[in-house]
Design an enzyme around this catalytic site. Sequence first.
Site, mmCIF file in Angstrom:
data_model
loop_
_atom_site.group_PDB
_atom_site.id
_atom_site.type_symbol
_atom_site.label_atom_id
_atom_site.label_comp_id
_atom_site.label_asym_id
_atom_site.label_seq_id
_atom_site.Cartn_x
_atom_site.Cartn_y
_atom_site.Cartn_z
ATOM 1 N N ASP A 91 -10.558 -6.791 0.000
ATOM 2 C CA ASP A 91 -9.768 -6.163 1.060
ATOM 3 C C ASP A 91 -9.374 -7.268 2.038
ATOM 4 O O ASP A 91 -9.867 -8.404 1.950
ATOM 5 C CB ASP A 91 -10.585 -5.058 1.737
ATOM 6 C CG ASP A 91 -9.708 -3.950 2.313
ATOM 7 O OD1 ASP A 91 -8.506 -4.193 2.521
ATOM 8 O OD2 ASP A 91 -10.217 -2.838 2.558
ATOM 9 N N ASP A 147 0.862 -1.185 0.000
ATOM 10 C CA ASP A 147 0.000 0.000 0.000
ATOM 11 C C ASP A 147 0.898 1.235 0.000
ATOM 12 O O ASP A 147 1.342 1.675 1.066
ATOM 13 C CB ASP A 147 -0.891 0.034 1.253
ATOM 14 C CG ASP A 147 -1.995 -1.001 1.226
ATOM 15 O OD1 ASP A 147 -2.838 -0.938 0.329
ATOM 16 O OD2 ASP A 147 -2.014 -1.878 2.109
ATOM 17 N N ARG A 190 -6.968 10.706 2.148
ATOM 18 C CA ARG A 190 -6.559 9.654 1.207
ATOM 19 C C ARG A 190 -7.355 9.778 -0.090
ATOM 20 O O ARG A 190 -6.968 9.205 -1.110
ATOM 21 C CB ARG A 190 -6.793 8.266 1.815
ATOM 22 C CG ARG A 190 -5.909 7.967 3.025
ATOM 23 C CD ARG A 190 -6.343 6.682 3.711
ATOM 24 N NE ARG A 190 -6.135 5.502 2.886
ATOM 25 C CZ ARG A 190 -6.660 4.304 3.150
ATOM 26 N NH1 ARG A 190 -7.434 4.141 4.221
ATOM 27 N NH2 ARG A 190 -6.408 3.280 2.358
ATOM 28 N N LYS A 209 -9.197 1.241 -5.561
ATOM 29 C CA LYS A 209 -9.909 0.827 -4.349
ATOM 30 C C LYS A 209 -10.715 2.004 -3.791
ATOM 31 O O LYS A 209 -10.471 3.148 -4.164
ATOM 32 C CB LYS A 209 -8.903 0.294 -3.302
ATOM 33 C CG LYS A 209 -7.851 1.327 -2.854
ATOM 34 C CD LYS A 209 -6.812 0.690 -1.960
ATOM 35 C CE LYS A 209 -5.851 1.732 -1.418
ATOM 36 N NZ LYS A 209 -4.764 1.152 -0.597
ATOM 37 N N HIS A 210 -11.745 1.777 -2.938
ATOM 38 C CA HIS A 210 -12.282 0.531 -2.408
ATOM 39 C C HIS A 210 -13.725 0.412 -2.886
ATOM 40 O O HIS A 210 -14.610 1.027 -2.290
ATOM 41 C CB HIS A 210 -12.277 0.530 -0.881
ATOM 42 C CG HIS A 210 -10.960 0.902 -0.241
ATOM 43 N ND1 HIS A 210 -10.483 2.197 -0.122
ATOM 44 C CD2 HIS A 210 -10.003 0.107 0.320
ATOM 45 C CE1 HIS A 210 -9.316 2.195 0.496
ATOM 46 N NE2 HIS A 210 -8.981 0.942 0.776
ATOM 47 N N HIS A 247 -11.462 -1.697 9.320
ATOM 48 C CA HIS A 247 -10.411 -2.472 9.980
ATOM 49 C C HIS A 247 -10.896 -2.974 11.339
ATOM 50 O O HIS A 247 -10.404 -3.982 11.850
ATOM 51 C CB HIS A 247 -9.148 -1.616 10.193
ATOM 52 C CG HIS A 247 -8.446 -1.269 8.917
ATOM 53 N ND1 HIS A 247 -8.774 -0.157 8.172
ATOM 54 C CD2 HIS A 247 -7.447 -1.897 8.249
ATOM 55 C CE1 HIS A 247 -7.990 -0.102 7.103
ATOM 56 N NE2 HIS A 247 -7.179 -1.139 7.126
ATOM 57 N N ARG A 295 4.809 3.254 2.854
ATOM 58 C CA ARG A 295 5.594 2.140 3.408
ATOM 59 C C ARG A 295 7.088 2.288 3.116
ATOM 60 O O ARG A 295 7.861 1.398 3.440
ATOM 61 C CB ARG A 295 5.119 0.803 2.807
ATOM 62 C CG ARG A 295 3.623 0.571 2.820
ATOM 63 C CD ARG A 295 3.047 0.504 4.205
ATOM 64 N NE ARG A 295 1.655 0.066 4.184
ATOM 65 C CZ ARG A 295 0.752 0.442 5.062
ATOM 66 N NH1 ARG A 295 1.082 1.293 6.029
ATOM 67 N NH2 ARG A 295 -0.492 -0.007 5.002
#
Length: 461
Positions: A359, A175, A244, A274-275, A287, A183
């Site tokens: 996901d 991601d 985002r 996504k999503h 999450h 990351r």
Amino acid sequence: MNHSKSHSNTILTHLAKRYMLLLIISLCVLLTACGQTNTSATSPESNSGTSDNASPSPEPNNNPNNGEGNGAGSDTDEETQTESDQVTPSQEEQDPVKEQLSQLSLEEKIGQMILAGVQGTELDDQGKKMISDQKVGGIIFYANNVTTLDATAKFIQSIKHANRSNPVPIFMSVDQEGGKVSRMPDSVESIPSNRTVGDTNQAKLAETMGQLLARQVKLVGFNLDFAPVLDVNSNPKNPVIGDRSFGSSADLVAKMGVAEMKGLRSEGVIPVVKHFPGHGDTSVDSHLDLPVVNKTLKQLAELEWIPFQAAVKEQAEAVMVAHILFPKLDPDHPASLSDVIIGEHLRGKFGYDGVVITDDLSMGAIAKNYKLNEAAITTVQAGSDILLVAHSYESAKTIFDTLLNAVRNGKISESRIDESVYRILSLKQHYKLSDEQQASGNLKQLNTDIKDWRNEIHVQK
């Protein structure tokens, strides 16, 4: 007088015999010539065309340049005819993806449908076993898997090396969105959030963003990026999307998101949009638990679905489906497990035939409401191709065993598995993935380019 008649008869008889002899010789010559012609029509040494009386070839000749109809001649020479006779219709129409698919065992095919997480910063024995036994088709890295550029590149390369015993190259995914979802190590210059780029309303800047993100992930050897985010941020209380998203306008998100997708693609990194069907109007973080969005089909079509339809129109390689319940479309299953949302709408009405990825199935939205084995079967039946499951080797094994048993007991047909694996193999072949591919790029030049691009964003704002 009688003597003359007898003499004349003798001459006529002699002439008649000579004529008959010549006639017989001529016929023999003619028959011999005909025999040679027939032989040449079927002989591989002949350069002449086919004859009506020629014996049929043991293999059909489908060369469209040959004459049509009975006795049609051909100017094709010996070499061309011989090569043409050796090419069968199945060879001419060979599908390399089908060929690769046909060579895979059931276990290898099911492994391709799993994208799993790994633990730590080096490939451990459990990770090696997962690759060798479950033959997973992809790996995802999270922040805790990333250290320095060199160490991360070595980690990724060790995974690719371990996968060489499997017949299909592996997805190495991450991601890397920019903003708060990054990351990459600190030595790599940062990419600002989607909203910062969206505020410029310049598609070219979003395309450059995609290119820069791709160059970042290639520094360590990733080949797939879970970006761009195509969610429209229409709910200010949304705890998971926020900046985002490129913004609160569907048209803006569509324009900027598709541009970013093209930028990633242009650098040889697979983008995943996504999503779907849209995570922008949720007040619950999937999450942690299962969000519920009470929107009608009409409302979704007028906002959330606009960016995804634009991406599908531009041949999106892969779509990630969210764990969100849309009770007015499907009261029984969240989108990621819903045949109505994946099968009827995304596959059907959108006409999408690319790769569908769930996901993470270990997220609270699923884990708190479904058993993993039940979710795995349901999402495959709904039309998902790749099941993402992170943070647990045992979870990857559970999904592998569940799907394998489901095919063996008839709950899922092997042809359904083949549909998904065909899409996965097509994507890997299209991007020419190889486990031999190394990390690539120039860090210094990339950092300079990111700084220059960031300066341009601030000018545009």
